[in-house]
Design a protein around this motif. Structure first.
Motif, PDB file in Angstrom:
ATOM      1  N   LEU A  68      32.218  37.564  32.791  1.00  0.00           N
ATOM      2  CA  LEU A  68      32.658  38.879  32.338  1.00  0.00           C
ATOM      3  C   LEU A  68      34.101  38.846  31.840  1.00  0.00           C
ATOM      4  O   LEU A  68      34.441  39.503  30.854  1.00  0.00           O
ATOM      5  N   LYS A  69      34.949  38.100  32.513  1.00  0.00           N
ATOM      6  CA  LYS A  69      36.338  37.993  32.063  1.00  0.00           C
ATOM      7  C   LYS A  69      36.415  37.395  30.664  1.00  0.00           C
ATOM      8  O   LYS A  69      37.212  37.827  29.833  1.00  0.00           O
ATOM      9  N   PHE A  70      35.580  36.418  30.403  1.00  0.00           N
ATOM     10  CA  PHE A  70      35.586  35.755  29.102  1.00  0.00           C
ATOM     11  C   PHE A  70      35.065  36.682  28.006  1.00  0.00           C
ATOM     12  O   PHE A  70      35.613  36.718  26.899  1.00  0.00           O
ATOM     13  N   ASN A  71      34.023  37.433  28.302  1.00  0.00           N
ATOM     14  CA  ASN A  71      33.377  38.262  27.278  1.00  0.00           C
ATOM     15  C   ASN A  71      34.019  39.634  27.092  1.00  0.00           C
ATOM     16  O   ASN A  71      33.900  40.226  26.022  1.00  0.00           O
ATOM     17  N   PHE A  72      34.696  40.129  28.126  1.00  0.00           N
ATOM     18  CA  PHE A  72      35.310  41.462  28.034  1.00  0.00           C
ATOM     19  C   PHE A  72      36.777  41.374  28.471  1.00  0.00           C
ATOM     20  O   PHE A  72      37.154  41.877  29.547  1.00  0.00           O
ATOM     21  N   PRO A  73      37.607  40.710  27.659  1.00  0.00           N
ATOM     22  CA  PRO A  73      38.999  40.445  28.065  1.00  0.00           C
ATOM     23  C   PRO A  73      39.834  41.703  28.275  1.00  0.00           C
ATOM     24  O   PRO A  73      40.838  41.651  28.993  1.00  0.00           O
ATOM     25  N   SER A  74      39.463  42.826  27.672  1.00  0.00           N
ATOM     26  CA  SER A  74      40.254  44.047  27.826  1.00  0.00           C
ATOM     27  C   SER A  74      39.947  44.775  29.136  1.00  0.00           C
ATOM     28  O   SER A  74      40.677  45.695  29.530  1.00  0.00           O
ATOM     29  N   ALA A  75      38.873  44.374  29.820  1.00  0.00           N
ATOM     30  CA  ALA A  75      38.490  45.017  31.081  1.00  0.00           C
ATOM     31  C   ALA A  75      39.089  44.259  32.259  1.00  0.00           C
ATOM     32  O   ALA A  75      39.296  43.041  32.198  1.00  0.00           O
ATOM     33  N   ASP A  76      39.381  44.978  33.328  1.00  0.00           N
ATOM     34  CA  ASP A  76      39.806  44.355  34.577  1.00  0.00           C
ATOM     35  C   ASP A  76      38.563  44.088  35.419  1.00  0.00           C
ATOM     36  O   ASP A  76      37.757  45.002  35.651  1.00  0.00           O
ATOM     37  N   ILE A  77      38.410  42.843  35.865  1.00  0.00           N
ATOM     38  CA  ILE A  77      37.212  42.448  36.604  1.00  0.00           C
ATOM     39  C   ILE A  77      37.548  42.274  38.081  1.00  0.00           C
ATOM     40  O   ILE A  77      38.497  41.558  38.429  1.00  0.00           O
ATOM     41  N   TYR A  78      36.762  42.907  38.942  1.00  0.00           N
ATOM     42  CA  TYR A  78      36.979  42.839  40.382  1.00  0.00           C
ATOM     43  C   TYR A  78      35.694  42.383  41.080  1.00  0.00           C
ATOM     44  O   TYR A  78      34.589  42.569  40.569  1.00  0.00           O
ATOM     45  N   THR A  79      35.886  41.805  42.258  1.00  0.00           N
ATOM     46  CA  THR A  79      34.759  41.504  43.149  1.00  0.00           C
ATOM     47  C   THR A  79      34.993  42.257  44.459  1.00  0.00           C
ATOM     48  O   THR A  79      36.026  42.911  44.636  1.00  0.00           O
ATOM     49  N   SER A  80      34.047  42.146  45.374  1.00  0.00           N
ATOM     50  CA  SER A  80      34.199  42.844  46.660  1.00  0.00           C
ATOM     51  C   SER A  80      35.435  42.362  47.412  1.00  0.00           C
ATOM     52  O   SER A  80      36.000  43.094  48.234  1.00  0.00           O
ATOM     53  N   GLU A  81      35.858  41.129  47.122  1.00  0.00           N
ATOM     54  CA  GLU A  81      37.034  40.575  47.793  1.00  0.00           C
ATOM     55  C   GLU A  81      38.338  41.119  47.224  1.00  0.00           C
ATOM     56  O   GLU A  81      39.363  41.133  47.909  1.00  0.00           O
ATOM     57  N   SER A  82      38.318  41.547  45.965  1.00  0.00           N
ATOM     58  CA  SER A  82      39.573  41.961  45.310  1.00  0.00           C
ATOM     59  C   SER A  82      39.631  43.444  44.969  1.00  0.00           C
ATOM     60  O   SER A  82      40.645  43.914  44.454  1.00  0.00           O
ATOM     61  N   ILE A  83      38.562  44.191  45.254  1.00  0.00           N
ATOM     62  CA  ILE A  83      38.498  45.585  44.814  1.00  0.00           C
ATOM     63  C   ILE A  83      39.620  46.434  45.419  1.00  0.00           C
ATOM     64  O   ILE A  83      40.026  47.454  44.850  1.00  0.00           O
ATOM     65  N   HIS A  84      40.158  46.001  46.568  1.00  0.00           N
ATOM     66  CA  HIS A  84      41.227  46.787  47.196  1.00  0.00           C
ATOM     67  C   HIS A  84      42.512  46.747  46.366  1.00  0.00           C
ATOM     68  O   HIS A  84      43.433  47.534  46.604  1.00  0.00           O
ATOM     69  N   HIS A  85      42.579  45.837  45.378  1.00  0.00           N
ATOM     70  CA  HIS A  85      43.740  45.782  44.480  1.00  0.00           C
ATOM     71  C   HIS A  85      43.565  46.702  43.270  1.00  0.00           C
ATOM     72  O   HIS A  85      44.454  46.757  42.412  1.00  0.00           O
ATOM     73  N   LEU A  86      42.453  47.404  43.190  1.00  0.00           N
ATOM     74  CA  LEU A  86      42.169  48.251  42.032  1.00  0.00           C
ATOM     75  C   LEU A  86      43.255  49.308  41.839  1.00  0.00           C
ATOM     76  O   LEU A  86      43.628  50.007  42.789  1.00  0.00           O
ATOM     77  N   ALA A  87      43.730  49.409  40.607  1.00  0.00           N
ATOM     78  CA  ALA A  87      44.730  50.428  40.282  1.00  0.00           C
ATOM     79  C   ALA A  87      44.072  51.804  40.247  1.00  0.00           C
ATOM     80  O   ALA A  87      42.847  51.934  40.321  1.00  0.00           O
TER      81      ALA A  87
END
Length: 388
Positions: free
Chosen positions: A237-256
């Motif tokens: 997803l990071k490669f195909n949608f570079p303008s989007a911020d990609i999160y997983t369950s481990e990193s979602i707490h960093h969501l702005a």
């Protein structure tokens, strides 16, 4: 003595019911069998036995016990409905439809219409199924499960407006979206042009992969998109949608801070108003680096003169012979064809079947380490792309 036996049966069935509630289904089965031994002409132990056999996915035994209960005089709607469900599980669709139709004609109970329509759908009689769904929705305007089931038939006919409207009724089905954690208000039906929207993966990874078809179109409609995904999809997803911020369950707490949240299944109703809106070309690509890496691996594992064919043959984590699956033995006539190198694209526990094919038939189905559906989907996608 008779009272003593009746009390003993009641205790056995109470114990079986307790085991059922604790999901100890085999122990419940044993209690039911003891009750049947005491009172072989009583239908109740057979019904409870069948209910536990269903939980253990022993549908043939469940069918035998439910049939026995009905033959002993049980005429309860629930028993017949349960037997029809077992027929469906065993792919005995004509038997299921016949029983449901007869029971509906006898009782007029509208709860049967949902399964009747579902059975017609499974039989390929989609127009009749849709007619029944519409009838049920007319009788019960808040039957959201009927709307959800009908949505797929409507969309397949090109009725996108009503189809997606019914599809979104899934939000109102009890427990359908219970695992969703709402971090912002639901944005469905709102103006999102200048908003930051989080896409939440409401369904399994297979559903998310087809819903990715909407991502590029949706990203163009809003100010900012963040996407929560399975760890395996992150790199792709990071490669195909570079303008989007990609999160997983481990990193979602960093969501702005975000303005609204949508479920991935909401996107088609926003992006696809007609068939003309559907993507006309693949929406996912793999990196050149990853492409080159898998090509290098395949040069060492395949015959350059052979076709490379990837196969996936069962649904789920284990191959339990469900309706969506085959066994490798079923594919033997294909696997014996010459000049082909077969590669496993299978998710789940497939090693035993693959090893058995080599031991019994000298057929080698290759599994490329690190490139399976258990691993990074950038790599798995590269493997799929490299197949002929």
């Amino acid at each position: 003595l008779l009272n003593s036996m009746i009390n003993k049966k009641a205790k056995l069935l109470k114990k079986a019911a307790d085991y059922y509630q604790k999901q100890k289904f085999q122990l419940a089965v044993e209690q039911c069998k003891k009750a049947i031994k005491l009172f072989p002409k009583s239908s109740t132990p057979y019904i409870l036995l069948a209910t536990n056999e269903i939980k253990l996915e022993r549908y043939e035994l469940a069918e035998l016990n439910l049939t026995k209960a009905i033959n002993l005089g049980d005429s309860e709607l629930r028993t017949k409905h349960l037997l029809a469900t077992v027929y469906q599980k065993r792919n005995k669709l004509i038997d299921a439809y016949t029983l449901l139709e007869r029971t509906f004609n006898e009782t007029g109970d509208t709860s049967l219409l949902l399964d009747l329509a579902l059975t017609l759908n499974s039989l390929g009689q989609n127009n009749d199924a849709l007619t029944l769904y519409n009838k049920l929705i007319e009788l019960e305007p808040n039957n959201y499960q009927a709307m959800f089931n009908a949505s797929k038939l409507l969309i397949s006919r090109g009725d996108f407006e009503l189809g997606w409207s019914y599809y979104n009724a899934r939000h109102l089905i009890k427990d359908k979206c219970k695992h969703v954690k709402w971090l912002a208000p639901h944005g469905l039906g709102l103006e999102l042009k200048d908003k930051h929207v989080l896409i939440w993966p409401e369904q399994g990874i297979g559903d998310i992969i087809w819903l990715i078809s909407c991502f590029a179109q949706f990203i163009q409609r809003v100010k900012k998109v963040s996407i929560l995904c399975d760890e395996r999809l992150k790199e792709l997803l990071k490669f195909n949608f570079p303008s989007a911020d990609i999160y997983t369950s481990e990193s979602i707490h960093h969501l702005a801070s975000i303005d609204y949240q949508l479920l991935a299944g909401d996107l088609p109703s926003i992006c696809w108003k007609s068939k003309d809106d559907l993507p006309q070309a693949p929406v996912l690509k793999v990196s050149e680096e990853q492409d080159n890496e898998i090509q290098s691996i395949l040069k060492e594992t395949s015959n350059k003169n052979n076709f490379k064919i990837g196969i996936s043959w069962f649904h789920g984590k284990i191959n339990d012979g469900n309706d969506f699956s085959l066994y490798l033995e079923d594919l033997l006539p294909i696997l014996k064809l010459p000049n082909i190198d077969f590669y496993s694209l299978q998710f789940g526990q497939s090693e035993d079947e693959i090893n058995a094919m080599e031991e019994k038939h000298n057929i080698n189905i290759q599994a490329v380490s690190g490139y399976s559906a258990h691993d990074c989907f950038m790599k798995h996608s590269a493997l799929i792309k490299s197949m002929d």
